[in-house]
Write a protein that holds these residues in place. Structure first.
Motif, PDB file in Angstrom:
ATOM      1  N   GLU A 111       0.848  -1.192   0.000  1.00  3.98           N
ATOM      2  CA  GLU A 111       0.000   0.000   0.000  1.00  3.98           C
ATOM      3  C   GLU A 111       0.879   1.237   0.000  1.00  3.98           C
ATOM      4  N   ALA A 112       0.654   2.115  -0.938  1.00  5.44           N
ATOM      5  CA  ALA A 112       1.417   3.356  -1.013  1.00  5.44           C
ATOM      6  C   ALA A 112       0.621   4.470  -0.342  1.00  5.44           C
ATOM      7  N   THR A 113       1.287   5.265   0.484  1.00  5.57           N
ATOM      8  CA  THR A 113       0.642   6.409   1.121  1.00  5.57           C
ATOM      9  C   THR A 113       0.522   7.539   0.104  1.00  5.57           C
ATOM     10  N   ALA A 114      -0.242   8.549   0.440  1.00  5.52           N
ATOM     11  CA  ALA A 114      -0.382   9.714  -0.431  1.00  5.52           C
ATOM     12  C   ALA A 114       0.980  10.386  -0.634  1.00  5.52           C
ATOM     13  N   GLU A 115       1.797  10.421   0.401  1.00  8.95           N
ATOM     14  CA  GLU A 115       3.137  11.007   0.289  1.00  8.95           C
ATOM     15  C   GLU A 115       4.026  10.166  -0.630  1.00  8.95           C
ATOM     16  N   ASN A 116       3.937   8.815  -0.517  1.00  6.25           N
ATOM     17  CA  ASN A 116       4.681   7.929  -1.420  1.00  6.25           C
ATOM     18  C   ASN A 116       4.282   8.197  -2.865  1.00  6.25           C
ATOM     19  N   LYS A 117       2.985   8.280  -3.116  1.00  7.94           N
ATOM     20  CA  LYS A 117       2.487   8.502  -4.475  1.00  7.94           C
ATOM     21  C   LYS A 117       2.968   9.829  -5.031  1.00  7.94           C
ATOM     22  N   SER A 118       2.948  10.866  -4.197  1.00  4.95           N
ATOM     23  CA  SER A 118       3.391  12.188  -4.630  1.00  4.95           C
ATOM     24  C   SER A 118       4.884  12.190  -4.968  1.00  4.95           C
ATOM     25  N   THR A 119       5.692  11.578  -4.122  1.00 11.13           N
ATOM     26  CA  THR A 119       7.139  11.509  -4.371  1.00 11.13           C
ATOM     27  C   THR A 119       7.428  10.704  -5.624  1.00 11.13           C
ATOM     28  N   PHE A 120       6.758   9.559  -5.775  1.00 11.10           N
ATOM     29  CA  PHE A 120       6.940   8.725  -6.958  1.00 11.10           C
ATOM     30  C   PHE A 120       6.594   9.517  -8.217  1.00 11.10           C
ATOM     31  N   ASP A 122       6.602  12.776  -8.622  1.00 10.88           N
ATOM     32  CA  ASP A 122       7.608  13.815  -8.834  1.00 10.88           C
ATOM     33  C   ASP A 122       8.868  13.247  -9.494  1.00 10.88           C
ATOM     34  N   VAL A 123       9.303  12.071  -9.047  1.00  9.24           N
ATOM     35  CA  VAL A 123      10.501  11.447  -9.610  1.00  9.24           C
ATOM     36  C   VAL A 123      10.266  11.082 -11.081  1.00  9.24           C
ATOM     37  N   VAL A 124       9.141  10.446 -11.370  1.00 10.27           N
ATOM     38  CA  VAL A 124       8.834  10.044 -12.749  1.00 10.27           C
ATOM     39  C   VAL A 124       8.722  11.279 -13.649  1.00 10.27           C
ATOM     40  N   GLU A 125       8.023  12.308 -13.191  1.00  7.64           N
ATOM     41  CA  GLU A 125       7.873  13.521 -13.996  1.00  7.64           C
ATOM     42  C   GLU A 125       9.214  14.213 -14.229  1.00  7.64           C
ATOM     43  N   SER A 126      10.101  14.177 -13.249  1.00  9.29           N
ATOM     44  CA  SER A 126      11.430  14.772 -13.411  1.00  9.29           C
ATOM     45  C   SER A 126      12.242  14.013 -14.465  1.00  9.29           C
ATOM     46  N   ILE A 127      12.159  12.688 -14.438  1.00  8.44           N
ATOM     47  CA  ILE A 127      12.862  11.878 -15.427  1.00  8.44           C
ATOM     48  C   ILE A 127      12.293  12.145 -16.821  1.00  8.44           C
ATOM     49  N   GLU A 128      10.970  12.213 -16.934  1.00 10.18           N
ATOM     50  CA  GLU A 128      10.343  12.485 -18.233  1.00 10.18           C
ATOM     51  C   GLU A 128      10.722  13.871 -18.749  1.00 10.18           C
ATOM     52  N   ALA A 129      10.761  14.876 -17.869  1.00  9.61           N
ATOM     53  CA  ALA A 129      11.135  16.232 -18.285  1.00  9.61           C
ATOM     54  C   ALA A 129      12.594  16.268 -18.746  1.00  9.61           C
ATOM     55  N   LEU A 130      13.463  15.590 -18.021  1.00  7.49           N
ATOM     56  CA  LEU A 130      14.868  15.523 -18.410  1.00  7.49           C
ATOM     57  C   LEU A 130      15.013  14.861 -19.776  1.00  7.49           C
ATOM     58  N   ALA A 131      14.248  13.810 -20.008  1.00  3.96           N
ATOM     59  CA  ALA A 131      14.285  13.116 -21.302  1.00  3.96           C
ATOM     60  C   ALA A 131      13.811  14.033 -22.429  1.00  3.96           C
TER      61      ALA A 131
END
Length: 141
Positions: A111-120, A122-131
Motif C-alpha cells: 500500500e502506497a501512502t499519499a506522500e509515497n504517491k506524490s514523491t513517486f 515527482d521522480v517520474v515527472e522529473s525523469i520524463e522532463a529531463l528526457a
C-alpha cells in the motif's frame, strides 16, 4: 520476494521508466551513467504509426541531482500485482546504493501512502522532463 540484483560495477547506474505498467512497453526512457561523469539518455516509442528512438547526453551535475532525487524512493512499497502509484508506469532503479522496482513483490507492504504517491510522481515527472529536454537526436531502433 524481490529478485536479487547485483549492483552495477564502479558506481554505474541505470534508470528506466517504462509505460505501461504491465503488458508490452510502448514508451521507455533509459538513463545510463556513472557518478561525476556525463550520462546518456534515450527515449524509445513503439506505439503509433512511427516508432522511434531519441538519444542525448546529461551533464554530470544533472545526473547527480537525478541520483539524489531517485534515492528518495528507497524503501517505498512495491507490488507486482497492481499499479499502486496510479501512473501506469514502471520505474526500475539500479545503482550502487539502491536496486528498486515498483513492480516487485514486497512482502512487507503493498500500500502506497499519499506522500509515497506524490514523491513517486515527482521522480517520474522529473525523469520524463529531463528526457524531453536532453534526448533530441534521432537514433536507429
Amino acid at each position: 520476494m524481490p529478485r536479487a540484483m547485483a549492483p552495477p560495477p564502479s558506481g554505474e547506474f541505470n534508470i528506466r521508466v517504462i509505460k505501461p505498467f504491465s503488458g508490452t512497453p510502448t514508451h521507455t526512457i533509459e538513463i545510463i551513467g556513472e557518478p561525476n561523469r556525463p550520462s546518456s539518455i534515450s527515449i524509445v516509442n513503439t506505439s503509433g504509426g512511427q516508432p522511434g528512438k531519441k538519444v542525448g547526453d546529461i551533464q554530470a551535475d544533472d545526473a547527480q541531482e537525478l541520483m539524489s532525487l531517485v534515492n528518495q524512493l528507497r524503501g517505498f512499497p512495491t507490488s507486482s500485482a497492481s499499479d499502486i502509484y496510479g501512473l501506469d508506469t514502471k520505474l526500475e532503479l539500479t545503482t550502487f546504493e539502491i536496486q528498486w522496482e515498483n513492480n516487485e513483490e514486497d512482502a512487507v507492504s503493498t500500500e502506497a501512502t499519499a506522500e509515497n504517491k506524490s514523491t513517486f510522481k515527482d521522480v517520474v515527472e522529473s525523469i520524463e522532463a529531463l528526457a524531453r529536454q536532453k534526448a533530441k537526436k534521432d537514433a536507429a531502433i
